[in-house]
Write a protein that holds these residues in place. Structure first.
Motif, mmCIF file in Angstrom:
data_model
loop_
_atom_site.group_PDB
_atom_site.id
_atom_site.type_symbol
_atom_site.label_atom_id
_atom_site.label_comp_id
_atom_site.label_asym_id
_atom_site.label_seq_id
_atom_site.Cartn_x
_atom_site.Cartn_y
_atom_site.Cartn_z
ATOM 1 N N CYS A 80 63.357 25.801 73.420
ATOM 2 C CA CYS A 80 62.078 26.102 72.765
ATOM 3 C C CYS A 80 61.399 27.287 73.452
ATOM 4 C CB CYS A 80 61.161 24.897 72.856
ATOM 5 S SG CYS A 80 61.956 23.424 72.261
ATOM 6 N N ILE A 81 60.569 27.998 72.707
ATOM 7 C CA ILE A 81 59.927 29.179 73.301
ATOM 8 C C ILE A 81 58.970 28.801 74.429
ATOM 9 C CG2 ILE A 81 60.171 30.784 71.359
ATOM 10 C CD1 ILE A 81 57.309 30.050 70.528
ATOM 11 N N GLU A 103 60.927 31.844 59.366
ATOM 12 C CA GLU A 103 61.413 31.689 60.734
ATOM 13 C C GLU A 103 62.933 31.635 60.723
ATOM 14 O OE1 GLU A 103 60.416 28.781 64.462
ATOM 15 O OE2 GLU A 103 60.951 27.741 62.618
ATOM 16 N N GLY A 105 65.964 30.482 63.014
ATOM 17 C CA GLY A 105 66.257 29.708 64.236
ATOM 18 C C GLY A 105 65.235 28.590 64.433
ATOM 19 N N GLY A 109 62.271 22.528 66.180
ATOM 20 C CA GLY A 109 61.015 22.570 65.425
ATOM 21 C C GLY A 109 59.780 22.964 66.210
ATOM 22 N N TYR A 110 59.949 23.280 67.503
ATOM 23 C CA TYR A 110 58.765 23.600 68.327
ATOM 24 C C TYR A 110 57.990 24.787 67.765
ATOM 25 C CZ TYR A 110 56.003 24.962 72.449
ATOM 26 O OH TYR A 110 54.979 25.303 73.306
ATOM 27 N N SER A 111 58.674 25.928 67.569
ATOM 28 C CA SER A 111 57.950 27.115 67.089
ATOM 29 C C SER A 111 57.538 26.941 65.628
ATOM 30 C CB SER A 111 58.772 28.389 67.305
ATOM 31 O OG SER A 111 60.101 28.211 66.879
ATOM 32 N N ASP A 131 72.850 25.270 62.423
ATOM 33 C CA ASP A 131 73.546 24.030 62.746
ATOM 34 C C ASP A 131 72.940 22.855 61.972
ATOM 35 O OD1 ASP A 131 75.306 22.305 64.401
ATOM 36 O OD2 ASP A 131 73.379 21.534 65.097
ATOM 37 N N THR A 134 71.149 20.052 64.102
ATOM 38 C CA THR A 134 69.896 20.593 64.644
ATOM 39 C C THR A 134 68.848 20.731 63.539
ATOM 40 O OG1 THR A 134 71.209 21.799 66.252
ATOM 41 C CG2 THR A 134 68.943 22.514 65.985
ATOM 42 N N SER A 157 71.607 27.063 56.973
ATOM 43 C CA SER A 157 72.692 28.034 56.827
ATOM 44 C C SER A 157 72.465 29.161 57.821
ATOM 45 C CB SER A 157 72.752 28.599 55.402
ATOM 46 O OG SER A 157 71.684 29.477 55.171
ATOM 47 N N SER A 158 73.387 30.114 57.836
ATOM 48 C CA SER A 158 73.178 31.277 58.696
ATOM 49 C C SER A 158 72.061 32.106 58.081
ATOM 50 C CB SER A 158 74.459 32.096 58.779
ATOM 51 O OG SER A 158 74.688 32.718 57.533
ATOM 52 N N SER A 159 71.393 32.871 58.928
ATOM 53 C CA SER A 159 70.312 33.732 58.426
ATOM 54 C C SER A 159 70.850 34.684 57.360
ATOM 55 C CB SER A 159 69.704 34.507 59.594
ATOM 56 O OG SER A 159 70.722 35.117 60.359
ATOM 57 N N HIS A 187 66.756 33.605 66.688
ATOM 58 C CA HIS A 187 68.038 32.946 66.443
ATOM 59 C C HIS A 187 69.159 33.554 67.267
ATOM 60 C CE1 HIS A 187 67.589 36.279 63.808
ATOM 61 N NE2 HIS A 187 68.577 36.020 62.986
ATOM 62 N N GLN A 191 71.721 39.486 65.634
ATOM 63 C CA GLN A 191 71.451 39.409 64.193
ATOM 64 C C GLN A 191 70.113 40.044 63.809
ATOM 65 O OE1 GLN A 191 74.569 38.666 62.482
ATOM 66 N NE2 GLN A 191 72.855 38.236 61.127
#
Ligand code: SAM
Ligand code: NAG
Length: 266
Positions: A80-81, A103, A105, A109-111, A131, A134, A157-159, A187, A191
């Motif tokens: 987490c940040i 967002e 990544g 769920g913190y950010s 993931d 996650t 999914s991937s960004s 993320h 990327q």
């Protein structure tokens, strides 16, 4: 008789092949096992974070969820940040007050919770997580914080795959002249540039102004070079609004970013 002769002559060869094969199988098993272990260990971090927060926070209270994350991070490794970068992010969100935020990544769920608690009424967050396990854990934490599915959407999914679909998750609303007015990238720094280019291509950056916050995980000098070179070469629509050790905020505005963005560091 000839069968016995053939069998006896072939026996050493068969034995040799099968013993070689056994070695290969053993090597293969070992590789699969250590790969699976790494996978499980990698997943343990987010599961532990989730379990700690889920069982120790006050459900329905976003601030309690964030405090519980911070408590966990005091004694455990956590992606987490954290509170320091979190406060720097809060400043940007309070200034921008985005009705639509994206967002990349989600992690646990913190950010996402930090962002959601500062969105104006009617605000909406789209958050993307590669993931699937996650993504589920992150979504549960966002719900536990008291936010509703009408306020956020987790895309698993991937960004790169998610960005072309984001528009379909943005409901048209007043004051939303198309696209998002805040993007948080945390993320994969490799990327950041390709995803910014994809956001441009899909016209997802709100033309009247969009802040793109890049979290700096790798503090090496050129971690963000690709994306900052791109921004520097497009002075007609980009400028750097905030530059801190932990994050960089890029401001995008179609046509005249200069006029809005000359505020310098905040
Ligand atoms: C550093 S964590 C994000 C932490 C989050 N911002 C927070 O403060 O709680 C990065 C997350 O991005 C995910 N991720 C990595 N590459 C990705 C990609 N290409 N697209 C979407 N998610 C990705 C990882 O699975 C991981 O959960
Ligand atoms: C909740 O917090 C306590 C005290 O910090 C800790 O010992 C416990 O392991 C936490 N619960 C979970 C499920 O992690």
């Amino acid at each position: 008789m000839w069968l016995v002769v053939v069998s006896v002559t072939l026996l050493p060869a068969v034995t040799m092949v099968s013993s070689r094969y056994r070695v290969k199988v053993a090597v293969l098993c070992h590789r699969v096992l250590s790969w699976a272990l790494r996978l499980v260990r990698g997943g343990v971090c987010v599961r532990d974070t989730h379990a700690f927060v889920f069982s120790n926070c006050t459900h329905g209270k976003a601030d309690s969820v964030l405090e519980t994350f911070d408590l966990y991070a005091e004694t455990h490794q956590c992606l987490c940040i954290g509170p320091q970068t979190g406060e720097a992010l809060d400043k940007v969100v309070k200034r921008v007050r985005p009705l639509r935020a994206l967002e990349l990544g989600t992690h646990c769920g913190y950010s996402s919770v930090r962002l959601l608690r500062l969105l104006p009424p009617g605000g909406r967050l789209i958050t993307v997580e590669l993931d699937p396990v996650t993504a589920d854990l992150g979504e549960e934490i966002i719900l536990v914080s008291g936010f509703k599915h009408s306020q956020f959407q987790v895309l698993t999914s991937s960004s790169a795959e998610a960005i072309p679909t984001v528009r379909s998750f943005l409901e048209p609303s007043q004051g939303n002249d198309g696209g998002v007015s805040l993007v948080l990238m945390d993320h994969d720094s490799q990327q950041y540039l390709p995803d910014l280019l994809a956001l441009e291509r899909e016209e997802l950056l709100c033309p009247s102004g969009c802040s793109i916050v890049l979290i700096r995980r790798n503090r090496s000098a050129d971690d963000l070079r690709g994306i900052l070179d791109h921004v520097g070469a497009r002075a007609d629509c980009y400028c750097i609004k905030t530059e801190l050790q932990c994050l960089v905020e890029i401001f995008y505005q179609k046509g005249s970013a200069r006029a809005e963005g000359d505020g310098g560091n905040t």
